[in-house]
Design a protein around this motif. Structure first.
Motif, short mmCIF file in Angstrom:
data_model
loop_
_atom_site.label_atom_id
_atom_site.label_comp_id
_atom_site.label_asym_id
_atom_site.label_seq_id
_atom_site.Cartn_x
_atom_site.Cartn_y
_atom_site.Cartn_z
N SER A 103 3.12 47.11 5.04
CA SER A 103 4.49 47.12 5.55
C SER A 103 5.52 46.69 4.53
CB SER A 103 4.58 46.21 6.78
OG SER A 103 4.19 44.89 6.45
N ASN A 104 5.13 45.90 3.50
CA ASN A 104 6.12 45.44 2.56
C ASN A 104 6.27 46.37 1.36
OD1 ASN A 104 3.79 45.00 1.19
ND2 ASN A 104 3.99 42.75 1.07
N THR A 105 5.67 47.59 1.45
CA THR A 105 5.82 48.56 0.37
C THR A 105 7.18 49.23 0.46
OG1 THR A 105 3.47 49.01 0.33
CG2 THR A 105 4.88 50.66 -0.65
N THR A 106 7.83 49.40 -0.66
CA THR A 106 9.13 50.06 -0.69
C THR A 106 8.93 51.58 -0.72
OG1 THR A 106 10.09 48.21 -1.87
CG2 THR A 106 11.29 50.28 -1.95
N TYR A 107 9.50 52.28 0.23
CA TYR A 107 9.40 53.72 0.29
C TYR A 107 10.61 54.34 -0.41
CZ TYR A 107 5.58 53.54 3.60
OH TYR A 107 4.37 53.32 4.18
N PHE A 108 10.40 55.42 -1.08
CA PHE A 108 11.52 56.17 -1.62
C PHE A 108 11.20 57.65 -1.48
CE2 PHE A 108 8.64 54.90 -4.90
CZ PHE A 108 8.49 55.98 -5.75
N THR A 109 11.96 58.31 -0.63
CA THR A 109 11.74 59.73 -0.39
C THR A 109 12.40 60.54 -1.49
OG1 THR A 109 11.70 59.32 1.97
CG2 THR A 109 12.04 61.60 1.27
N ASN A 110 11.67 61.54 -1.99
CA ASN A 110 12.18 62.39 -3.07
C ASN A 110 12.67 61.55 -4.25
OD1 ASN A 110 11.63 64.40 -1.31
ND2 ASN A 110 13.75 65.02 -0.96
N PRO A 111 11.78 60.90 -4.98
CA PRO A 111 12.18 60.10 -6.14
C PRO A 111 12.92 60.97 -7.15
CG PRO A 111 9.82 60.57 -6.18
CD PRO A 111 10.32 61.00 -4.84
N SER A 112 13.83 60.36 -7.87
CA SER A 112 14.65 61.15 -8.80
C SER A 112 13.84 61.67 -9.98
CB SER A 112 15.81 60.30 -9.31
OG SER A 112 15.32 59.13 -9.97
N THR A 113 12.82 60.92 -10.40
CA THR A 113 12.01 61.35 -11.53
C THR A 113 10.55 60.97 -11.32
OG1 THR A 113 12.38 59.27 -12.73
CG2 THR A 113 13.90 61.11 -13.20
N PHE A 114 9.68 61.73 -11.99
CA PHE A 114 8.27 61.37 -12.13
C PHE A 114 8.00 61.09 -13.60
CE2 PHE A 114 7.74 63.88 -8.14
CZ PHE A 114 7.13 62.89 -7.38
N ILE A 115 6.96 60.33 -13.86
CA ILE A 115 6.54 60.03 -15.23
C ILE A 115 5.19 60.69 -15.47
CG2 ILE A 115 6.06 58.23 -16.92
CD1 ILE A 115 8.93 58.23 -15.90
#
Length: 332
Positions: free
Chosen positions: A21-33
Motif C-alpha cells: 500500500s505504501n508504493t507510489t504509483y505513477f500512471t504513464n511515466p514520462s520516461t523509461f530507462i
C-alpha cells in the motif's frame, strides 16, 4: 534489428501481484530507462562493433535489393515485389531499434520517453508480424509458379500483389495495435527501468502494478494466430510444391525447379529457427543469465535483415546478373 521473438510477446502466464500500500504509483511515466545488456555494461563498446557492422550490411544490402529491382524492368514481377516488401520490412525492423541501441552503447543515452517507447514497441512487433506474412505471400508465389505456371501471370497480377501486400500490412497493424493500448492502461510503480536495449512488450508490462494476464493471453493469441497460421500455410504450399516436383520426369528438372525455392526456404529458416530456439530458451532456460537471453534475442533480431539480402543476392540469378552489369558498367 530488433525483432522480438514472438514467444516474448506471450510473457509469463502468472498474475503480477499488486505492490504494497505504501508504493507510489505513477500512471504513464514520462520516461523509461533502458539498461542495454545488464551485466555486460563494461563490454558495451566492444559489443556495439559487430552490431553496428551487421546493421550496416543489412541497410546496404536491403537498399541494394530495392535499387536493383527498381532499376531493372525485367524484375518487375510478383516474386521481386514480395522481395521488396521483405526488404522494406527488414529496414524498418532494424532501424526501429539499432540507432537507440548504439546510442546506449556509445553515449550512455539510456532514457526513452513513454510515447517513444510505445512507438518503438509497436514498430518492432508490427514489422515482425509483417515479415512472417510476407514469407507466406512468397510461398504462395512459389506455389503458383510451380504448380500452376499457366495461370501464374493471370492470377498474380499487379493488382492482386498490391491487395496481398495491403492485407499483410493491415493484419500486422491490427494484431499489434493492442500491445501499446494495453501497456498504456496499466499503472506503473517501483521502477521505470527496462533491463534491455529496446521496449519489448513483456519487458514493459512486467513493470506494471496490476494483473496483466490479459496482456499475456493476448500475446498467446498473437503467437498462435501468426506463427501457427503462417507456418501452416507455408507447409501446405510446400507440400503441394513437392508433389508437383516429384511428378517431373527427370532428376535435372526436379533439381532445377526445387532450386527456385531455395532462397525462400533459407529466408524461412533464418526467421523461424532462431525464433523457436529463443522461445525454448525463454520458456525453459530458467537458470540462463539475463545477458545471455538478451544476446540471443538480439542475434535473432539482427540476423534476418542482414542475411535476407545476402541470400537473395547470391541465390537469385536475375539480381546477381543485374549487380554484375551495374558494376561492370561503372567500371567501363
Amino acid at each position: 534489428m530488433q525483432k522480438t521473438p514472438l514467444s516474448l510477446r506471450v510473457g509469463y502466464f502468472l498474475p503480477y501481484a499488486m505492490s504494497d500500500s505504501n508504493t507510489t504509483y505513477f500512471t504513464n511515466p514520462s520516461t523509461f530507462i533502458l539498461l542495454g545488456i545488464p551485466g555486460l555494461e563494461a563490454a558495451h563498446i566492444w559489443i556495439s562493433i559487430p552490431f553496428c557492422a551487421v546493421y550496416t550490411i543489412a541497410v546496404l544490402g536491403n537498399f541494394t535489393i530495392l535499387f536493383i529491382v527498381k532499376r531493372e524492368p525485367s524484375l518487375h514481377v510478383p516474386m521481386f515485389y514480395f522481395l521488396c516488401m521483405l526488404a522494406i520490412s527488414d529496414l524498418v525492423m532494424s532501424t526501429s531499434t539499432v540507432p537507440k541501441m548504439l546510442s546506449i552503447f556509445w553515449f550512455n543515452s539510456r532514457e526513452i520517453s513513454f510515447n517513444a517507447c510505445l512507438t518503438q514497441m509497436y514498430f518492432v512487433h508490427c514489422f515482425s508480424v509483417m515479415e512472417s506474412g510476407i514469407l507466406v505471400a512468397m510461398a504462395f508465389d512459389r506455389y503458383m509458379a510451380i504448380c500452376n505456371p499457366l495461370r501464374y501471370s493471370m492470377t498474380l497480377t499487379n493488382s492482386v500483389v498490391a491487395k496481398i501486400g495491403l492485407a499483410v500490412v493491415l493484419r500486422s497493424g491490427m494484431l499489434t495495435l493492442p500491445y501499446p493500448l494495453l501497456v498504456r492502461q496499466w499503472p506503473y510503480c517501483r521502477t521505470n527501468i527496462i533491463p534491455n536495449f529496446f521496449c519489448g512488450h513483456i519487458d514493459v508490462v512486467k513493470l506494471a502494478c496490476a494483473d496483466i494476464r490479459i496482456s499475456s493471453y493476448y500475446g498467446l493469441f498473437d503467437l498462435l494466430s501468426v506463427i501457427g497460421m503462417d507456418v501452416f500455410f507455408i507447409a501446405v504450399s510446400y507440400i503441394q510444391i513437392l508433389r508437383a516436383i516429384f511428378r517431373l520426369p527427370t532428376k535435372d528438372a526436379r533439381l532445377k525447379t526445387f532450386g527456385t525455392c531455395i532462397s525462400h526456404l533459407c529466408a524461412i529458416s533464418v526467421l523461424y529457427i532462431p525464433d523457436v530456439f529463443s522461445s525454448l530458451v525463454q520458456r525453459f532456460g530458467h537458470n540462463v543469465p539475463l545477458h545471455f537471453l538478451i544476446l540471443i534475442t538480439s542475434v535473432y533480431q539482427l540476423m534476418p535483415p542482414m542475411i535476407h539480402p545476402v541470400i537473395y543476392g547470391v541465390r537469385t540469378k536475375q539480381i546477381r546478373n543485374s549487380l554484375l552489369q551495374l558494376f561492370t558498367h561503372k567500371g567501363a
